[in-house]
Design an enzyme around this catalytic site. Structure first.
Site, PDB file in Angstrom:
ATOM      1  N   SER A 114      59.172 -49.047  30.060  1.00  0.00           N
ATOM      2  CA  SER A 114      57.917 -49.571  30.592  1.00  0.00           C
ATOM      3  C   SER A 114      58.170 -50.279  31.920  1.00  0.00           C
ATOM      4  O   SER A 114      59.072 -51.109  32.040  1.00  0.00           O
ATOM      5  CB  SER A 114      57.290 -50.561  29.612  1.00  0.00           C
ATOM      6  OG  SER A 114      56.259 -51.290  30.268  1.00  0.00           O
ATOM      7  N   ASN A 116      56.415 -52.458  33.144  1.00  0.00           N
ATOM      8  CA  ASN A 116      56.056 -53.867  33.010  1.00  0.00           C
ATOM      9  C   ASN A 116      57.273 -54.740  32.754  1.00  0.00           C
ATOM     10  O   ASN A 116      57.265 -55.929  33.066  1.00  0.00           O
ATOM     11  CB  ASN A 116      55.061 -54.052  31.865  1.00  0.00           C
ATOM     12  CG  ASN A 116      53.696 -53.495  32.203  1.00  0.00           C
ATOM     13  OD1 ASN A 116      53.168 -53.734  33.289  1.00  0.00           O
ATOM     14  ND2 ASN A 116      53.122 -52.737  31.280  1.00  0.00           N
ATOM     15  N   ARG A 118      60.010 -54.974  34.162  1.00  0.00           N
ATOM     16  CA  ARG A 118      60.702 -55.561  35.316  1.00  0.00           C
ATOM     17  C   ARG A 118      60.160 -56.951  35.634  1.00  0.00           C
ATOM     18  O   ARG A 118      60.796 -57.720  36.348  1.00  0.00           O
ATOM     19  CB  ARG A 118      60.639 -54.639  36.533  1.00  0.00           C
ATOM     20  CG  ARG A 118      59.327 -54.649  37.306  1.00  0.00           C
ATOM     21  CD  ARG A 118      59.278 -53.622  38.410  1.00  0.00           C
ATOM     22  NE  ARG A 118      60.385 -53.675  39.353  1.00  0.00           N
ATOM     23  CZ  ARG A 118      60.455 -52.963  40.473  1.00  0.00           C
ATOM     24  NH1 ARG A 118      59.485 -52.127  40.778  1.00  0.00           N
ATOM     25  NH2 ARG A 118      61.468 -53.061  41.277  1.00  0.00           N
ATOM     26  N   ASP A 136      67.129 -48.685  46.194  1.00  0.00           N
ATOM     27  CA  ASP A 136      67.383 -47.835  47.361  1.00  0.00           C
ATOM     28  C   ASP A 136      66.942 -48.495  48.664  1.00  0.00           C
ATOM     29  O   ASP A 136      66.666 -47.820  49.646  1.00  0.00           O
ATOM     30  CB  ASP A 136      66.701 -46.470  47.198  1.00  0.00           C
ATOM     31  CG  ASP A 136      65.197 -46.589  46.963  1.00  0.00           C
ATOM     32  OD1 ASP A 136      64.713 -47.724  46.804  1.00  0.00           O
ATOM     33  OD2 ASP A 136      64.517 -45.559  46.932  1.00  0.00           O
ATOM     34  N   ARG A 164      51.110 -52.665  52.195  1.00  0.00           N
ATOM     35  CA  ARG A 164      50.067 -51.649  52.109  1.00  0.00           C
ATOM     36  C   ARG A 164      48.733 -52.372  51.960  1.00  0.00           C
ATOM     37  O   ARG A 164      48.687 -53.596  51.889  1.00  0.00           O
ATOM     38  CB  ARG A 164      50.292 -50.739  50.891  1.00  0.00           C
ATOM     39  CG  ARG A 164      51.625 -50.018  50.856  1.00  0.00           C
ATOM     40  CD  ARG A 164      51.728 -48.901  51.881  1.00  0.00           C
ATOM     41  NE  ARG A 164      52.974 -48.143  51.748  1.00  0.00           N
ATOM     42  CZ  ARG A 164      54.108 -48.427  52.375  1.00  0.00           C
ATOM     43  NH1 ARG A 164      54.178 -49.477  53.178  1.00  0.00           N
ATOM     44  NH2 ARG A 164      55.176 -47.682  52.195  1.00  0.00           N
ATOM     45  N   ARG A 221      52.248 -44.848  34.462  1.00  0.00           N
ATOM     46  CA  ARG A 221      53.660 -44.883  34.849  1.00  0.00           C
ATOM     47  C   ARG A 221      53.801 -45.219  36.335  1.00  0.00           C
ATOM     48  O   ARG A 221      54.543 -44.596  37.082  1.00  0.00           O
ATOM     49  CB  ARG A 221      54.367 -43.554  34.546  1.00  0.00           C
ATOM     50  CG  ARG A 221      54.186 -43.084  33.116  1.00  0.00           C
ATOM     51  CD  ARG A 221      55.187 -42.036  32.724  1.00  0.00           C
ATOM     52  NE  ARG A 221      55.986 -42.487  31.582  1.00  0.00           N
ATOM     53  CZ  ARG A 221      57.096 -43.195  31.665  1.00  0.00           C
ATOM     54  NH1 ARG A 221      57.590 -43.536  32.827  1.00  0.00           N
ATOM     55  NH2 ARG A 221      57.742 -43.563  30.585  1.00  0.00           N
ATOM     56  N   ASN A 222      53.063 -46.227  36.758  1.00  0.00           N
ATOM     57  CA  ASN A 222      52.996 -46.570  38.172  1.00  0.00           C
ATOM     58  C   ASN A 222      52.226 -47.889  38.298  1.00  0.00           C
ATOM     59  O   ASN A 222      51.612 -48.334  37.339  1.00  0.00           O
ATOM     60  CB  ASN A 222      52.227 -45.450  38.910  1.00  0.00           C
ATOM     61  CG  ASN A 222      52.473 -45.460  40.418  1.00  0.00           C
ATOM     62  OD1 ASN A 222      52.798 -46.495  41.008  1.00  0.00           O
ATOM     63  ND2 ASN A 222      52.327 -44.310  41.022  1.00  0.00           N
ATOM     64  N   CYS A 223      52.280 -48.485  39.480  1.00  0.00           N
ATOM     65  CA  CYS A 223      51.339 -49.537  39.888  1.00  0.00           C
ATOM     66  C   CYS A 223      51.619 -50.934  39.344  1.00  0.00           C
ATOM     67  O   CYS A 223      50.785 -51.823  39.498  1.00  0.00           O
ATOM     68  CB  CYS A 223      49.890 -49.184  39.555  1.00  0.00           C
ATOM     69  SG  CYS A 223      49.363 -47.620  40.248  1.00  0.00           S
ATOM     70  N   ASP A 225      53.526 -52.959  40.659  1.00  0.00           N
ATOM     71  CA  ASP A 225      53.551 -53.807  41.856  1.00  0.00           C
ATOM     72  C   ASP A 225      52.136 -54.183  42.307  1.00  0.00           C
ATOM     73  O   ASP A 225      51.887 -55.323  42.702  1.00  0.00           O
ATOM     74  CB  ASP A 225      54.326 -53.117  42.989  1.00  0.00           C
ATOM     75  CG  ASP A 225      53.800 -51.723  43.307  1.00  0.00           C
ATOM     76  OD1 ASP A 225      53.046 -51.152  42.492  1.00  0.00           O
ATOM     77  OD2 ASP A 225      54.142 -51.202  44.380  1.00  0.00           O
TER      78      ASP A 225
END
Ligand SMILES: *[C@@H]1O[C@H](CO)[C@@H](O)[C@H](O)[C@H]1NC(C)=O
Length: 327
Positions: A114, A116, A118, A136, A164, A221-223, A225
């Protein structure tokens, strides 16, 4: 129910409890976390997200660089790839310890993949600030120190090097994810400094709507941040702060030509417009679930110099005043 089966259920419950306890503490149990007043402000904790085994050589050089920075208290590599063999991780851990300078480096396998996780609050974080970053992105040490100083005078805001924007698209009447040349409302987890308390706010606060928003992160599986930017902007009633880096190297940037092996292949950036659309979907969903749009625009970039760079006449030419002309 027979007495035997009652007893059996009772023991299975006990077993389940024991497994839960052994399998990990509740990240939201505040008694397992350091007292916020005891957190130190002179250094930060670096949390690097690791996933691709092909990037390990790069990860090692990034972690070693952070370890040498005077702003860094400790570095934790959060390993999110469940299929990486334990042996590889143990070896990575040994290798990292061997290259560590002042700040210790540890490797932690995430319990799930997940995104989340992190942002989980962690008992080992003894600093008021955390630096969340990817495996990276290389930033020069001076710029890391500078970003931390900027954060220290704006402790409720996110500080980063990559920005962004959200925006409202009038044609489609919906929120979108975009880049504005002159303003921004989101800093990316390629490099993000945040208060340690925001980890708790993200992971444990906000009641049912935040739980639903975190579930959306898992589903997309994104977002994660973007959601952190929602949380921080809401807490601060202010947008993030973009800082200028002297040398920022983003190996995942699709504009790279000389590619480092394994880095671009693992990146998402090549499918750019699809990526942008999905990120817009996230903003829309978070707005719907949370019932508000806390993202705020910020303007400008903080630079590490107060020099006044005007134009001066030198040798009959109009040049930057600091420019030394050859004698
Ligand atoms: C650890 O270091 C050794 C020796 O440099 C290297 O061969 C190996 O690939 C490294 N492994 C990891 C997981 O970093």
């Amino acid at each position: 129910m027979s007495p035997e089966s009652v007893l059996l259920s009772f023991f299975s419950l006990l077993l389940l409890l024991a497994v839960t306890v052994a399998g990990g503490r509740d990240p939201c149990d505040p008694t397992t976390l350091p007292d916020p007043r005891s957190l130190r402000s002179d250094q930060l904790t670096v949390l690097i997200n690791g996933y691709a085994e092909s990037r390990i050589p790069l990860l090692r050089s990034i972690a070693a660089a952070y370890s040498a920075s005077p702003s860094v208290a400790s570095i934790v590599v959060l390993w999110g790839n469940p299929s990486t063999p334990s042996q590889t991780l143990a070896q990575l851990s040994r290798n990292l310890s061997a290259t560590a300078s002042a700040a210790p480096i540890s490797v932690l396998r995430q319990r799930s993949d997940s995104l989340n996780s992190r942002f989980f609050p962690r008992p080992s974080i003894a600093t008021r600030a955390v630096l969340i970053c990817d495996d990276d992105v290389e930033i020069d040490a001076k710029s890391v120190d500078f970003a931390f100083r900027v954060w220290n005078s704006n402790r409720n805001r996110l500080v980063g090097f990559f920005a962004r924007s959200h925006d409202f698209d009038l044609a489609s009447r919906s929120w979108i994810y975009t880049v504005h040349p002159d303003k921004y409302s989101i800093v990316l987890t390629k490099f993000m400094i945040t208060r340690t308390e925001s980890l708790y706010q993200y992971s444990c606060g906000g009641g049912r709507p935040m739980a639903e928003a975190r579930a959306k992160v898992d589903q997309m599986r994104n977002c994660e941040d973007i959601l952190m930017n929602f949380v921080a902007a809401e807490e601060a009633s202010a947008g993030p702060i973009l800082v200028a880096a002297e040398r920022a190297r983003d190996w995942g940037d699709p504009r790279n030509e000389g590619r480092r092996e394994g880095v671009r292949e693992a990146g998402l950036s090549s499918r750019r417009s699809y990526h942008r659309k999905r990120r817009g979907d996230c903003i829309r969903e978070f707005h719907r679930i949370l019932g508000k749009m806390p993202l705020r625009y910020s303007y400008g970039k903080v630079v590490d110099s107060v020099g006044e760079q005007g134009l001066c006449w030198k040798a009959g030419k109009l040049v930057l005043c600091d420019r030394q002309l050859p004698a």
